[in-house]
Scaffold this motif. Structure first.
Motif, mmCIF file in Angstrom:
data_model
loop_
_atom_site.group_PDB
_atom_site.id
_atom_site.type_symbol
_atom_site.label_atom_id
_atom_site.label_comp_id
_atom_site.label_asym_id
_atom_site.label_seq_id
_atom_site.Cartn_x
_atom_site.Cartn_y
_atom_site.Cartn_z
ATOM 1 N N PHE B 264 -3.944 -11.545 3.649
ATOM 2 C CA PHE B 264 -4.100 -10.345 4.623
ATOM 3 C C PHE B 264 -3.082 -9.409 4.638
ATOM 4 O O PHE B 264 -1.896 -9.641 4.319
ATOM 5 C CB PHE B 264 -4.233 -10.817 6.172
ATOM 6 C CG PHE B 264 -5.499 -11.888 6.308
ATOM 7 C CD1 PHE B 264 -5.352 -13.054 6.125
ATOM 8 C CD2 PHE B 264 -6.746 -11.080 6.857
ATOM 9 C CE1 PHE B 264 -6.414 -14.151 6.380
ATOM 10 C CE2 PHE B 264 -7.770 -11.896 6.768
ATOM 11 C CZ PHE B 264 -7.692 -13.473 6.900
ATOM 12 N N TRP B 265 -3.554 -8.039 4.485
ATOM 13 C CA TRP B 265 -2.556 -7.041 4.038
ATOM 14 C C TRP B 265 -2.635 -5.880 5.216
ATOM 15 O O TRP B 265 -3.762 -5.443 5.785
ATOM 16 C CB TRP B 265 -2.776 -6.462 2.756
ATOM 17 C CG TRP B 265 -3.141 -7.614 1.692
ATOM 18 C CD1 TRP B 265 -4.103 -7.937 1.423
ATOM 19 C CD2 TRP B 265 -2.102 -7.682 0.538
ATOM 20 N NE1 TRP B 265 -4.270 -8.859 0.249
ATOM 21 C CE2 TRP B 265 -2.812 -8.737 -0.124
ATOM 22 C CE3 TRP B 265 -0.767 -7.593 0.387
ATOM 23 C CZ2 TRP B 265 -2.098 -9.541 -1.323
ATOM 24 C CZ3 TRP B 265 -0.132 -8.358 -0.675
ATOM 25 C CH2 TRP B 265 -0.673 -9.062 -1.420
ATOM 26 N N ASP B 266 -1.379 -5.293 5.563
ATOM 27 C CA ASP B 266 -1.538 -4.085 6.138
ATOM 28 C C ASP B 266 -0.727 -3.006 5.322
ATOM 29 O O ASP B 266 0.468 -2.951 5.271
ATOM 30 C CB ASP B 266 -0.816 -4.329 7.515
ATOM 31 C CG ASP B 266 -1.013 -2.978 8.387
ATOM 32 O OD1 ASP B 266 -1.161 -1.985 7.593
ATOM 33 O OD2 ASP B 266 -0.904 -3.153 9.697
ATOM 34 N N PHE B 267 -1.332 -2.015 4.559
ATOM 35 C CA PHE B 267 -0.820 -1.182 3.557
ATOM 36 C C PHE B 267 0.039 -0.175 4.380
ATOM 37 O O PHE B 267 0.791 0.730 4.031
ATOM 38 C CB PHE B 267 -1.711 -0.770 2.693
ATOM 39 C CG PHE B 267 -2.883 0.106 2.973
ATOM 40 C CD1 PHE B 267 -3.937 -0.243 3.438
ATOM 41 C CD2 PHE B 267 -2.575 1.537 3.266
ATOM 42 C CE1 PHE B 267 -4.961 0.596 3.972
ATOM 43 C CE2 PHE B 267 -3.430 2.612 3.636
ATOM 44 C CZ PHE B 267 -4.967 2.018 3.998
ATOM 45 N N GLY B 268 -0.055 0.039 5.765
ATOM 46 C CA GLY B 268 0.582 0.809 6.377
ATOM 47 C C GLY B 268 2.023 0.300 6.757
ATOM 48 O O GLY B 268 2.933 0.966 7.083
ATOM 49 N N ARG B 269 2.323 -0.952 6.401
ATOM 50 C CA ARG B 269 3.688 -1.310 6.783
ATOM 51 C C ARG B 269 4.350 -1.219 5.255
ATOM 52 O O ARG B 269 3.991 -1.376 4.258
ATOM 53 C CB ARG B 269 3.549 -2.902 6.951
ATOM 54 C CG ARG B 269 2.933 -3.180 8.230
ATOM 55 C CD ARG B 269 2.910 -4.900 8.158
ATOM 56 N NE ARG B 269 2.682 -5.013 9.743
ATOM 57 C CZ ARG B 269 3.066 -5.912 10.623
ATOM 58 N NH1 ARG B 269 3.994 -6.485 10.152
ATOM 59 N NH2 ARG B 269 2.504 -6.184 11.748
ATOM 60 N N ARG B 270 5.811 -1.393 5.561
ATOM 61 C CA ARG B 270 6.540 -1.222 4.303
ATOM 62 C C ARG B 270 6.357 -2.976 3.389
ATOM 63 O O ARG B 270 6.517 -2.743 2.339
ATOM 64 C CB ARG B 270 8.164 -1.479 4.817
ATOM 65 C CG ARG B 270 8.858 -0.168 4.222
ATOM 66 C CD ARG B 270 10.436 0.145 4.426
ATOM 67 N NE ARG B 270 10.449 -0.141 6.228
ATOM 68 C CZ ARG B 270 11.179 -1.087 6.649
ATOM 69 N NH1 ARG B 270 11.732 -1.838 5.876
ATOM 70 N NH2 ARG B 270 11.234 -0.936 7.975
ATOM 71 N N GLN B 271 6.348 -3.700 4.378
ATOM 72 C CA GLN B 271 5.879 -5.200 3.689
ATOM 73 C C GLN B 271 4.667 -5.556 4.039
ATOM 74 O O GLN B 271 4.387 -5.988 4.937
ATOM 75 C CB GLN B 271 7.077 -6.421 4.368
ATOM 76 C CG GLN B 271 8.181 -6.129 4.195
ATOM 77 C CD GLN B 271 8.979 -6.274 2.792
ATOM 78 O OE1 GLN B 271 8.024 -6.798 1.639
ATOM 79 N NE2 GLN B 271 9.872 -5.545 2.296
ATOM 80 N N PRO B 272 3.656 -5.230 3.065
ATOM 81 C CA PRO B 272 2.146 -5.054 3.440
ATOM 82 C C PRO B 272 1.798 -6.545 3.884
ATOM 83 O O PRO B 272 0.609 -6.583 4.621
ATOM 84 C CB PRO B 272 1.577 -4.485 2.417
ATOM 85 C CG PRO B 272 2.657 -4.334 1.224
ATOM 86 C CD PRO B 272 3.825 -4.849 1.811
ATOM 87 N N LEU B 273 2.212 -7.607 3.212
ATOM 88 C CA LEU B 273 1.485 -8.749 3.222
ATOM 89 C C LEU B 273 1.773 -9.503 4.551
ATOM 90 O O LEU B 273 2.684 -9.681 4.971
ATOM 91 C CB LEU B 273 1.958 -9.831 2.069
ATOM 92 C CG LEU B 273 1.510 -11.325 2.032
ATOM 93 C CD1 LEU B 273 0.210 -11.271 1.886
ATOM 94 C CD2 LEU B 273 2.401 -12.179 1.105
ATOM 95 N N LEU B 274 0.434 -9.851 5.184
ATOM 96 C CA LEU B 274 0.663 -10.243 6.616
ATOM 97 C C LEU B 274 0.728 -11.898 6.628
ATOM 98 O O LEU B 274 1.357 -12.538 7.201
ATOM 99 C CB LEU B 274 -0.452 -9.729 7.306
ATOM 100 C CG LEU B 274 -0.518 -8.201 7.764
ATOM 101 C CD1 LEU B 274 -2.016 -7.759 8.345
ATOM 102 C CD2 LEU B 274 0.763 -7.897 8.629
#
Lengths: 419, 340
Positions: B264-274
């Motif tokens: 799961f990723w959140d590409f809005g974050r600096r570290q995208p891997l959730l």
């Protein structure tokens, strides 16, 4: 294949766009090995078969017999013992199947201590099991070259002590059956398959005649290792002699002689001393190797191993099942085989084989071992192996034992009938 | 706490899973025999219960089935794509045989998608014959055939925002955007140097498309500027088999891979891997979010011993930037915004 190729293309690390080239099916590795990985038989020797308790080996310890054949096999082909990856010895009667005895034999033969040895006991098939164990080690890549041996002295040890068994034995029918003497099981087979006394005696006679002919024609001279032994007579006097010939072959046997013998195991039975194997002493050794290693050392290749194990329904009728299975595995047909050799402890078993000898086979040879070795056949099957090695014909060897049966096939050419 | 329910089906390898747009607990799975290399296929309709996953209906097909899509018009109808190049329309309420079979593609159909724009009711199919085809909901003759890809088409997905717009991912390494009415390719993005196995549209931004590739990366593209991706998500160690944008968040997406994991990723974050979920024991091919239950994701692997693994990722909190009111109407649930 297209789907496989496409999906395989997804797996190249880092992901190149090109799919993996040249996808093709390949045989599973547990099927036929490639030629260089085949297990091949290089050479083998045996001692003469001595009559237990009365014959020439009666005072000879098994380590001496074993040492004689191990030394001879390696000397014949000029192989130094430090090339051996492992040694397996089949034995039944010695304590611990002869593990200590075998190690002593090692050193008597001047083997270096780094060459390991172990023993195996599968009753009458111990020698053959040693062969399979070494073949298996070669096949699995653990070793390149190995020595498979068998040895027994039925003069010095007998079947007396069955070991420490549970008192629950008597309540368990199958467990109880383990203690049935082999002679009685022979009677059971004879009765079940309706093999008459006459049939068994006729078979035994035939066997004796052939064995005598083979011995006298010198067929066994090449494979027998002469062993110098000491024999003590009743008065305690010792003499040295060199044993070169099989004992116990009764050349002058007649049907009348055989008919006169009393049943040995059951009052109204059919199994007698005449149509049973004798108890014997002897040893044999066979050198096996991985083909590539063998050829690299410049050693000869005498045959390729094709083995089928058949679980018994009744002890002794397995050959009927084992023959077709082994032939199929070796890619041969019945007509391809020059000689069928069947080793059986009791004539009842051989006679019980349905349909007798296969058509197209030139002769059915009963090796002296059939009549000479009974309960402890550890070296016996190896003897037959050697006979086959020296006979340079396509040969199917079938050995039976208490527990299970094997077929062994060899071929005259070094390439061999491929497995 | 991640909880899981597992459905086991021996002898079948799962290729695709999709959650029903109508029934919150219902799933459809497409599966194949022998890892999809050869043999037949099966279609399963499953219901999640409190205790596990229950089989509602199943059908067999003569070839492997590689993708499935629920109808947006009828809660019982689904379409599947098969290795024989056919599309089949199935009705879970009634029939044993498919309602309709359409065989126009000349090679394996690897992707089927039902348009989410209700007015449209069209089906898109992507095939190894390099074409994308458009069909009406009755699977009559195809309405359009979109040619242009130079490699097999792995994925063809309707835009949820723009009517008549399909994105497709191909073995030729390009992401293409098609205008169905004109039957033309509007955009060809050389998104990866390796094959692209999956693509998906962002549910909240009509310009964003994600691609998952054999090069082990997921890229997010803004179609207004395709010179470089908005984000490149690295972490998988083998090819990405499927990507799916979250229905609840603009910047959250899930990917599944041949490396046996779902990430799961959140590409809005600096570290995208959730998060990385490692419950599978085989290539993970199928992935879908549940529209009704946030944080519920179904993933599907080739392992014959398990069909969908339904993850409830209650412990994962996402930073969200959507208006609460919109959230409320979609799911009726309240999200926590949390910066990790």
């Amino acid at each position: 294949m297209n789907r496989l190729k496409l999906i395989s293309g997804h797996l190249s690390p880092g992901g190149s766009a090109a799919p993996l080239p040249d996808l093709r099916s390949s045989d599973c590795g547990c099927a036929a090995p490639s030629p260089e990985d085949e297990v091949v038989v290089v050479h083998g020797r045996r001692t003469a078969i001595g009559k237990a308790k009365k014959g020439s080996f009666k005072d000879t310890t098994p380590d001496e017999l074993l040492s004689a054949v191990m030394t001879a096999v390696l000397e014949d082909v000029g192989l130094s013992p430090d090339q051996l990856g492992d040694v397996c010895v089949g034995n039944v009667l010695q304590p611990g199947a002869g593990a200590l005895m075998a190690r002593v034999a090692h050193f008597l033969s001047g083997f270096p201590e780094k060459v390991p040895v172990y023993t195996v006991n599968r009753q009458c098939s111990s020698g053959l099991q040693a062969l399979l164990n070494i073949a298996g080690s070669i096949r699995s890549g653990s070793i390149q070259l190995g020595l498979a041996c068998g040895v027994e002295s039925m003069s010095l040890r007998s079947m007396g002590d069955p070991g420490d068994l549970s008192s629950g034995l008597s309540a368990n029918a199958k467990a109880r059956d383990c203690l049935i003497p082999m002679g009685v099981t022979s009677e059971n087979v004879a009765e079940r398959f309706r093999v008459s006394r006459q049939q068994q005696d006729a078979f035994a006679l035939d066997s004796q005649i052939k064995a005598a002919r083979a011995r006298d024609s010198g067929r066994f001279d090449q494979e027998i290792v002469p062993v110098s032994v000491t024999v003590r007579d009743e008065s305690g006097r010792e003499r040295r002699l060199e044993v070169r010939k099989d004992e116990g072959i009764r050349a002058g046997t007649t049907l009348e002689d055989l008919a006169r013998l009393r049943p040995a195991f059951k009052p109204d039975g059919t199994t007698t001393a005449g149509n049973s194997s004798q108890v014997s002493d002897g040893a044999a050794a066979v050198l096996l190797g991985r083909r590539a290693a063998v050829e690299e050392l410049g050693l000869p290749v005498l045959g390729v191993l094709a083995v089928v194990g058949v679980p018994p329904h009744l002890m002794g009728v397995g050959p009927a099942l084992a023959i077709p299975a082994a032939l199929q595995q070796a890619g041969l047909k019945v007509n391809d085989i020059d000689v069928f050799e069947i080793n059986e402890a009791f004539a009842s078993q051989v006679s019980a084989l349905p349909s007798g000898r296969p058509s197209g086979c030139r002769r059915l040879l009963l090796v002296p071992g059939t009549q000479l070795i009974s309960i402890s056949m550890s070296p016996c099957c190896l003897f037959s192996l050697l006979w086959m090695l020296f006979s340079s014909s396509r040969y199917l060897l079938i050995c039976s034992s208490l527990l299970f049966l094997f077929c062994f096939s060899s071929s005259s050419s070094p390439i061999g009938s491929s497995v | 706490m991640t909880t899981m329910k597992v459905f086991r089906c021996p002898g079948r390898h799962g290729y695709a899973v999709e959650a029903s747009p109508f029934l919150p607990n219902r799933l459809a799975c497409a599966a194949s025999q022998f890892y999809g290399i050869t043999g037949s296929g099966s279609l399963f309709v499953l219901d999640q219960t409190e205790t596990g996953v229950v089989l509602v209906r199943s059908w067999q097909w003569g070839d492997g089935l590689f993708d499935v899509a629920w109808s947006e018009a009828n809660e019982h109808v689904l379409v599947a794509g098969g290795g024989d190049g056919s599309l089949q329309l199935w009705d879970s309420a009634n029939q044993n045989a498919p309602l309709r079979v359409a065989k126009e593609h000349t090679q394996e159909v690897y992707s089927v998608d039902w348009s989410q724009t209700r007015a449209e009711n069209l089906i898109a199919s992507g095939s190894w014959d390099r074409c994308v085809k458009v069909w009406d909901q009755n699977l009559g003759r195809s309405l359009a055939t979109l040619r242009g890809h130079e490699g097999v088409v792995y994925s063809s997905i309707w835009s949820p925002h723009i009517p008549g717009c399909i994105a497709s991912a191909s073995g030729d390494g390009t992401l293409r955007v098609w205008d169905v009415k004109a039957a033309a390719c509007r955009l060809a993005v050389p998104a990866h140097k390796a094959e692209i196995l999956s693509c998906d549209w962002c549910k909240y931004d009509q310009n964003l498309v994600a691609t998952g590739s054999v090069d082990c990366s997921v890229c997010v593209w803004d179609l207004r500027n395709v010179t470089q991706p908005v984000s490149q998500l690295l972490g998988h160690s083998y090819a990405i088999r499927r990507v799916k944008f979250s229905p609840f968040s603009r910047t959250v997406l899930a990917s599944c891979s041949y490396d046996f994991t779902v990430r799961f990723w959140d590409f809005g974050r600096r570290q995208p891997l959730l998060d990385t979920v490692e419950h599978h024991s085989e290539f993970v091919c199928g992935l879908d979010f549940n529209l009704h239950v946030p944080h519920q994701v179904t993933s599907l692997s080739l392992s014959p011993s398990s069909l969908p693994v339904v993850d409830q990722l209650k412990h994962t909190t996402h930073e969200v930037s959507i208006p609460l009111s919109l959230l409320g109407s979609l799911s009726g649930l309240f999200f926590l915004c949390n910066n990790n």
